[in-house]
Scaffold this active site. Structure first.
Site, PDB file in Angstrom:
ATOM      1  N   TYR A  12      85.513  40.634  11.456  1.00  0.00           N
ATOM      2  CA  TYR A  12      84.103  40.909  11.169  1.00  0.00           C
ATOM      3  C   TYR A  12      83.420  39.739  10.474  1.00  0.00           C
ATOM      4  CZ  TYR A  12      84.752  45.772  12.506  1.00  0.00           C
ATOM      5  OH  TYR A  12      84.996  46.926  13.216  1.00  0.00           O
ATOM      6  N   ASP A  34      93.157  33.499  16.171  1.00  0.00           N
ATOM      7  CA  ASP A  34      93.673  34.745  15.596  1.00  0.00           C
ATOM      8  C   ASP A  34      95.039  35.008  16.229  1.00  0.00           C
ATOM      9  OD1 ASP A  34      91.913  37.283  14.126  1.00  0.00           O
ATOM     10  OD2 ASP A  34      93.924  37.700  14.875  1.00  0.00           O
ATOM     11  N   THR A  89      92.381  40.601   3.637  1.00  0.00           N
ATOM     12  CA  THR A  89      93.031  40.662   2.322  1.00  0.00           C
ATOM     13  C   THR A  89      92.934  42.103   1.814  1.00  0.00           C
ATOM     14  OG1 THR A  89      90.911  39.994   1.341  1.00  0.00           O
ATOM     15  CG2 THR A  89      92.537  38.258   1.680  1.00  0.00           C
ATOM     16  N   LEU A 218      83.777  38.814  -6.012  1.00  0.00           N
ATOM     17  CA  LEU A 218      84.248  40.126  -6.477  1.00  0.00           C
ATOM     18  C   LEU A 218      83.165  40.789  -7.326  1.00  0.00           C
ATOM     19  CD1 LEU A 218      87.957  39.447  -7.560  1.00  0.00           C
ATOM     20  CD2 LEU A 218      87.145  40.548  -5.478  1.00  0.00           C
ATOM     21  N   LEU A 224      77.127  45.749  -6.766  1.00  0.00           N
ATOM     22  CA  LEU A 224      76.427  46.517  -5.723  1.00  0.00           C
ATOM     23  C   LEU A 224      76.981  47.937  -5.660  1.00  0.00           C
ATOM     24  CD1 LEU A 224      76.244  43.811  -2.898  1.00  0.00           C
ATOM     25  CD2 LEU A 224      74.302  44.801  -4.118  1.00  0.00           C
ATOM     26  N   CYS A 273      85.332  46.755   2.000  1.00  0.00           N
ATOM     27  CA  CYS A 273      85.407  45.828   0.857  1.00  0.00           C
ATOM     28  C   CYS A 273      85.099  46.401  -0.519  1.00  0.00           C
ATOM     29  CB  CYS A 273      84.523  44.626   1.132  1.00  0.00           C
ATOM     30  SG  CYS A 273      85.164  43.650   2.501  1.00  0.00           S
ATOM     31  N   LYS A 336      78.329  52.966   7.804  1.00  0.00           N
ATOM     32  CA  LYS A 336      76.882  52.785   7.672  1.00  0.00           C
ATOM     33  C   LYS A 336      76.336  52.636   9.086  1.00  0.00           C
ATOM     34  CE  LYS A 336      75.379  48.617   6.450  1.00  0.00           C
ATOM     35  NZ  LYS A 336      75.228  47.261   5.868  1.00  0.00           N
ATOM     36  N   ARG A 343      86.083  51.633   8.541  1.00  0.00           N
ATOM     37  CA  ARG A 343      87.040  51.429   7.448  1.00  0.00           C
ATOM     38  C   ARG A 343      86.494  52.029   6.146  1.00  0.00           C
ATOM     39  NH1 ARG A 343      88.311  45.114   8.153  1.00  0.00           N
ATOM     40  NH2 ARG A 343      86.078  45.103   8.553  1.00  0.00           N
TER      41      ARG A 343
HETATM   42  P1  NAD Z   1      89.364  41.695   9.795  1.00  0.00           P
HETATM   43  O1  NAD Z   1      90.576  42.493   9.577  1.00  0.00           O
HETATM   44  O2  NAD Z   1      88.284  42.191  10.675  1.00  0.00           O
HETATM   45  O3  NAD Z   1      89.778  40.254  10.394  1.00  0.00           O
HETATM   46  C1  NAD Z   1      90.827  39.487   9.893  1.00  0.00           C
HETATM   47  C2  NAD Z   1      91.542  38.830  11.070  1.00  0.00           C
HETATM   48  O4  NAD Z   1      92.506  37.897  10.564  1.00  0.00           O
HETATM   49  C3  NAD Z   1      92.323  39.809  11.952  1.00  0.00           C
HETATM   50  O5  NAD Z   1      91.825  39.759  13.278  1.00  0.00           O
HETATM   51  C4  NAD Z   1      93.780  39.336  11.847  1.00  0.00           C
HETATM   52  O6  NAD Z   1      94.495  39.485  13.052  1.00  0.00           O
HETATM   53  C5  NAD Z   1      93.588  37.879  11.491  1.00  0.00           C
HETATM   54  N1  NAD Z   1      94.772  37.285  10.877  1.00  0.00           N
HETATM   55  C6  NAD Z   1      95.560  37.782   9.889  1.00  0.00           C
HETATM   56  N2  NAD Z   1      96.563  36.930   9.614  1.00  0.00           N
HETATM   57  C7  NAD Z   1      96.436  35.875  10.463  1.00  0.00           C
HETATM   58  C8  NAD Z   1      97.147  34.660  10.651  1.00  0.00           C
HETATM   59  N3  NAD Z   1      98.235  34.357   9.928  1.00  0.00           N
HETATM   60  N4  NAD Z   1      96.721  33.801  11.590  1.00  0.00           N
HETATM   61  C9  NAD Z   1      95.635  34.090  12.343  1.00  0.00           C
HETATM   62  N5  NAD Z   1      94.902  35.211  12.204  1.00  0.00           N
HETATM   63  C10 NAD Z   1      95.282  36.092  11.262  1.00  0.00           C
HETATM   64  O7  NAD Z   1      88.798  41.346   8.347  1.00  0.00           O
HETATM   65  P2  NAD Z   1      87.273  41.012   7.956  1.00  0.00           P
HETATM   66  O8  NAD Z   1      86.503  42.261   7.779  1.00  0.00           O
HETATM   67  O9  NAD Z   1      86.774  39.937   8.871  1.00  0.00           O
HETATM   68  O10 NAD Z   1      87.495  40.411   6.491  1.00  0.00           O
HETATM   69  C11 NAD Z   1      88.124  39.174   6.300  1.00  0.00           C
HETATM   70  C12 NAD Z   1      87.943  38.754   4.845  1.00  0.00           C
HETATM   71  O11 NAD Z   1      86.548  38.603   4.556  1.00  0.00           O
HETATM   72  C13 NAD Z   1      88.449  39.775   3.826  1.00  0.00           C
HETATM   73  O12 NAD Z   1      88.975  39.074   2.732  1.00  0.00           O
HETATM   74  C14 NAD Z   1      87.205  40.522   3.410  1.00  0.00           C
HETATM   75  O13 NAD Z   1      87.306  41.028   2.089  1.00  0.00           O
HETATM   76  C15 NAD Z   1      86.159  39.432   3.468  1.00  0.00           C
HETATM   77  N6  NAD Z   1      84.789  39.911   3.733  1.00  0.00           N
HETATM   78  C16 NAD Z   1      84.548  40.878   4.673  1.00  0.00           C
HETATM   79  C17 NAD Z   1      83.245  41.265   4.955  1.00  0.00           C
HETATM   80  C18 NAD Z   1      82.946  42.338   5.984  1.00  0.00           C
HETATM   81  O14 NAD Z   1      81.791  42.695   6.107  1.00  0.00           O
HETATM   82  N7  NAD Z   1      83.896  42.841   6.725  1.00  0.00           N
HETATM   83  C19 NAD Z   1      82.181  40.640   4.312  1.00  0.00           C
HETATM   84  C20 NAD Z   1      82.452  39.641   3.368  1.00  0.00           C
HETATM   85  C21 NAD Z   1      83.763  39.276   3.104  1.00  0.00           C
HETATM   86  C1  UGA Z   2      78.983  44.819   1.367  1.00  0.00           C
HETATM   87  C2  UGA Z   2      78.020  43.883   0.644  1.00  0.00           C
HETATM   88  O1  UGA Z   2      76.693  44.397   0.745  1.00  0.00           O
HETATM   89  C3  UGA Z   2      78.081  42.483   1.247  1.00  0.00           C
HETATM   90  O2  UGA Z   2      77.247  41.597   0.506  1.00  0.00           O
HETATM   91  C4  UGA Z   2      79.523  41.986   1.210  1.00  0.00           C
HETATM   92  O3  UGA Z   2      79.616  40.711   1.816  1.00  0.00           O
HETATM   93  C5  UGA Z   2      80.402  42.969   1.954  1.00  0.00           C
HETATM   94  O4  UGA Z   2      80.290  44.282   1.332  1.00  0.00           O
HETATM   95  C6  UGA Z   2      81.855  42.614   1.912  1.00  0.00           C
HETATM   96  O5  UGA Z   2      82.302  41.906   1.025  1.00  0.00           O
HETATM   97  O6  UGA Z   2      82.519  43.149   2.795  1.00  0.00           O
HETATM   98  P1  UGA Z   2      78.950  46.195   3.635  1.00  0.00           P
HETATM   99  O7  UGA Z   2      80.097  46.916   3.022  1.00  0.00           O
HETATM  100  O8  UGA Z   2      79.103  45.658   5.005  1.00  0.00           O
HETATM  101  O9  UGA Z   2      78.531  44.955   2.701  1.00  0.00           O
HETATM  102  O10 UGA Z   2      77.670  47.144   3.662  1.00  0.00           O
HETATM  103  P2  UGA Z   2      76.643  47.639   2.538  1.00  0.00           P
HETATM  104  O11 UGA Z   2      75.293  47.565   3.097  1.00  0.00           O
HETATM  105  O12 UGA Z   2      76.876  46.969   1.248  1.00  0.00           O
HETATM  106  O13 UGA Z   2      77.017  49.174   2.396  1.00  0.00           O
HETATM  107  C7  UGA Z   2      78.254  49.569   1.816  1.00  0.00           C
HETATM  108  C8  UGA Z   2      78.265  51.075   1.665  1.00  0.00           C
HETATM  109  O14 UGA Z   2      77.382  51.489   0.629  1.00  0.00           O
HETATM  110  C9  UGA Z   2      77.829  51.846   2.922  1.00  0.00           C
HETATM  111  O15 UGA Z   2      78.656  52.963   3.095  1.00  0.00           O
HETATM  112  C10 UGA Z   2      76.412  52.252   2.610  1.00  0.00           C
HETATM  113  O16 UGA Z   2      76.019  53.412   3.291  1.00  0.00           O
HETATM  114  C11 UGA Z   2      76.512  52.500   1.112  1.00  0.00           C
HETATM  115  N1  UGA Z   2      75.217  52.383   0.418  1.00  0.00           N
HETATM  116  C12 UGA Z   2      74.582  51.193   0.343  1.00  0.00           C
HETATM  117  C13 UGA Z   2      74.668  53.506  -0.184  1.00  0.00           C
HETATM  118  O17 UGA Z   2      75.246  54.604  -0.136  1.00  0.00           O
HETATM  119  N2  UGA Z   2      73.469  53.372  -0.842  1.00  0.00           N
HETATM  120  C14 UGA Z   2      72.812  52.193  -0.929  1.00  0.00           C
HETATM  121  O18 UGA Z   2      71.733  52.151  -1.560  1.00  0.00           O
HETATM  122  C15 UGA Z   2      73.381  51.072  -0.316  1.00  0.00           C
END
Ligand code: NAD
Ligand code: UGA
Length: 457
Positions: A12, A34, A89, A218, A224, A273, A336, A343
């Site tokens: 993502y 990946d 992670t 973090l 948030l 997250c 959302k 997740r």
């Molecule tokens: P995800 O699970 O969707 O993607 C992670 C990918 O990494 C997977 O496809 C997995 O197969 C791959 N991977 C794992 N080990 C590997 C390796 N050794 N070599 C190659 N590929 C490998 O996770 P995500 O949601 O993209 O989140 C990734 C990180 O970003 C996390 O630390 C998360 O906390 C952070 N983050 C996520 C979001 C979000 O909105 N999902 C937003 C901000 C930060």
């Molecule tokens: C959140 C943060 O907003 C991002 O900045 C961050 O990068 C990300 O986590 C991450 O580290 O993964 P995300 O989880 O994708 O983003 O979506 P949000 O819009 O933050 O919503 C999180 C949850 O809170 C949802 O279930 C949403 O419905 C809920 N929410 C949000 C509420 O219930 N009320 C609100 O006012 C806002």
């Protein structure tokens, strides 16, 4: 040093962030790798592995031009000098720190792989969300044994939210880059600043030390989530005092010091997250003997769990303390709107609790049915999946809105009502439909942080 970019992890974060860099920097070749061959195949197909508004267009424009998806991780490391690490992670589920600490096994494997496959100097950028001081561990792995190469480890956490990822990436509030205050550290930071400067104004690109950058990620998620838990805690008080949580949130949000965003009460926050990062923050505090600080942050998660069970409690009480054999249509399963991601979605817990009460649960979601099927695989024979909301509600005793998808806000609820059993209940876990109008139609309406509107009391 070549300016081409590798991103390890095509999830993502890795997929959308690299697609945006490729779009905004046509002169840079971006490769996303990946270990998950199926995921990479999907990135190379017409059906992308994740649903994100606007993503498909960008991928279509850049893929094969300067954006490539591949499973050749080792080759990618050898060929590219700028390496973003965006692997998962998750919360560690075993051993020391189980249920709290970050599981760093994927991140560590990646570090070792970079060490083993590097054929020159590298800038390694933490894109994943990690505990503070992870960059130090990364450096130790990269420099283990004797290596002739220089590795500069930076932190560049991602702040995108799912559902608005492309807009967030195109126009970020800030880009944060943490690096060492050494000549090589400053040079590496400038390389990454240059990349983002292609579309982000310089004053929005913050540079800090590595630890501030790691902790800010973090801390941002914790703050948030804390706002959401605060408003959800108040919603319980509203329900017993005839105050209205949306009115309260509006009133307090007009205070410039508080601000209006992230004050929407609901069935609880989900997503991959918030919970994991708060628990990780709490664990980190505990390892530094800051137990009071850890307890403070854990409350944010506890209130969130409570809010989800409270919602199911409301359903049970309203429906005469039994839902056994009753059909309940859940509108929404994604955590959302505008994402198929489920997740940590509150819908998982709500569905499970209703199934345990022997309700006949029907799940309806425009994007998340595939993930919902996986999440509820253990209850497969006790749940029905239905893409059409009118069919889902046919013969139902209750509808519970769990995701604020526009399609659920715009339904013809007269039609929904006419197909349901009487008395009909509507539980709005997102406060996103017109409660007065639904009550007029004949629904018994229960929303978050509002007095119930009931015909049956
Ligand atoms: P995800 O699970 O969707 O993607 C992670 C990918 O990494 C997977 O496809 C997995 O197969 C791959 N991977 C794992 N080990 C590997 C390796 N050794 N070599 C190659 N590929 C490998 O996770 P995500 O949601 O993209 O989140 C990734 C990180 O970003 C996390 O630390 C998360 O906390 C952070 N983050 C996520 C979001 C979000 O909105 N999902 C937003 C901000 C930060
Ligand atoms: C959140 C943060 O907003 C991002 O900045 C961050 O990068 C990300 O986590 C991450 O580290 O993964 P995300 O989880 O994708 O983003 O979506 P949000 O819009 O933050 O919503 C999180 C949850 O809170 C949802 O279930 C949403 O419905 C809920 N929410 C949000 C509420 O219930 N009320 C609100 O006012 C806002």
């Amino acid at each position: 040093m070549n300016k081409n970019i590798l991103c390890i992890g095509a999830g993502y974060v890795g997929g959308p962030t690299m697609a945006m860099i490729a779009l905004k920097c046509p002169g840079i070749r971006v490769t996303v790798v990946d270990v998950d061959a199926q995921r990479i195949a999907a990135w190379n197909s017409d059906l992308l592995p994740i649903y994100e508004p606007g993503l498909e267009e960008v991928v279509r424009q850049c893929r094969g031009r300067n954006l490539f998806f591949s499973t050749e991780v080792a080759k990618g490391i050898a060929e590219n000098d700028i390496i973003f690490v965006a692997v998962n992670t998750p919360t560690k589920m075993f051993g020391h720190g189980a249920g709290c600490a970050a599981d760093l096994q994927y991140w560590e494997k990646t570090a070792r792989l970079i060490h083993d496959c590097a054929k020159g100097d590298k800038i390694v950028i933490e894109k994943s969300t990690l505990p503070v001081k992870s960059a130090a561990a990364m450096s130790r792995i990269l420099y283990s044994g004797c290596t002739p190469y220089h590795f500069e480890v930076l932190s560049n956490p991602e702040f995108l939210a799912e559902g608005t990822a492309m807009a967030d990436l195109r126009d970020p509030d800030r880009v944060l880059i943490g690096g060492d205050d050494t000549p090589s550290g400053r040079m590496a930071v400038e390389v990454i600043v240059d990349i983002y400067s292609n579309w982000v104004s310089r004053e929005r690109i913050l540079t800090t030390n590595v630890w501030s950058s790691e902790l800010s990620k973090l801390a941002a998620n914790a703050m948030l989530a804390q706002r959401v838990s605060s408003v959800n805690a108040l919603s319980a008080l509203c329900e017993v005092t005839e105050a209205d949580i949306d009115e309260v949130a509006h009133a307090i949000g007009m205070d410039k010091r508080i601000g209006p965003k992230f004050l929407k009460a609901g069935v609880g926050f989900g997503g991959s997250c918030f919970k994991k990062d708060i628990l990780n923050l709490a664990y980190l505090c505990e390892t530094y003997n800051l137990h009071g600080v850890a307890e403070y942050w854990k409350q944010v998660v506890l209130i969130n769990d409570w809010q989800q069970s409270r919602f199911v409690g409301t359903i049970l009480r309203a429906m005469f303390n039994t839902v056994a054999g009753k059909r309940i249509a859940l509108f929404g399963f994604a955590f959302k709107s505008d994402t198929g991601d489920t997740r940590e979605s509150p819908a998982i817990r709500v569905a499970q609790m209703l199934i345990e009460e022997h309700a006949n649960v029907v799940i309806c979601d425009p994007q998340a049915l595939g993930n919902a099927r996986r999440d509820l695989a253990d209850w497969e024979d006790r749940v029905v999946f239905e893409s059409d909301p009118y069919t889902a509600a046919e013969g139902a005793d209750a509808v519970a809105i769990l995701t604020d998808w526009t399609c659920f806000k715009e339904l013809d609820y007269t039609r929904v009502f006419s197909g349901m059993r009487q008395p009909s209940f509507l539980f709005d876990g997102r406060n996103c439909v017109n409660h007065a109008a639904l009550f007029e139609m004949g629904f018994n309406v229960y929303a978050i942080g509002k007095s119930p509107r009931s015909h049956v009391d």
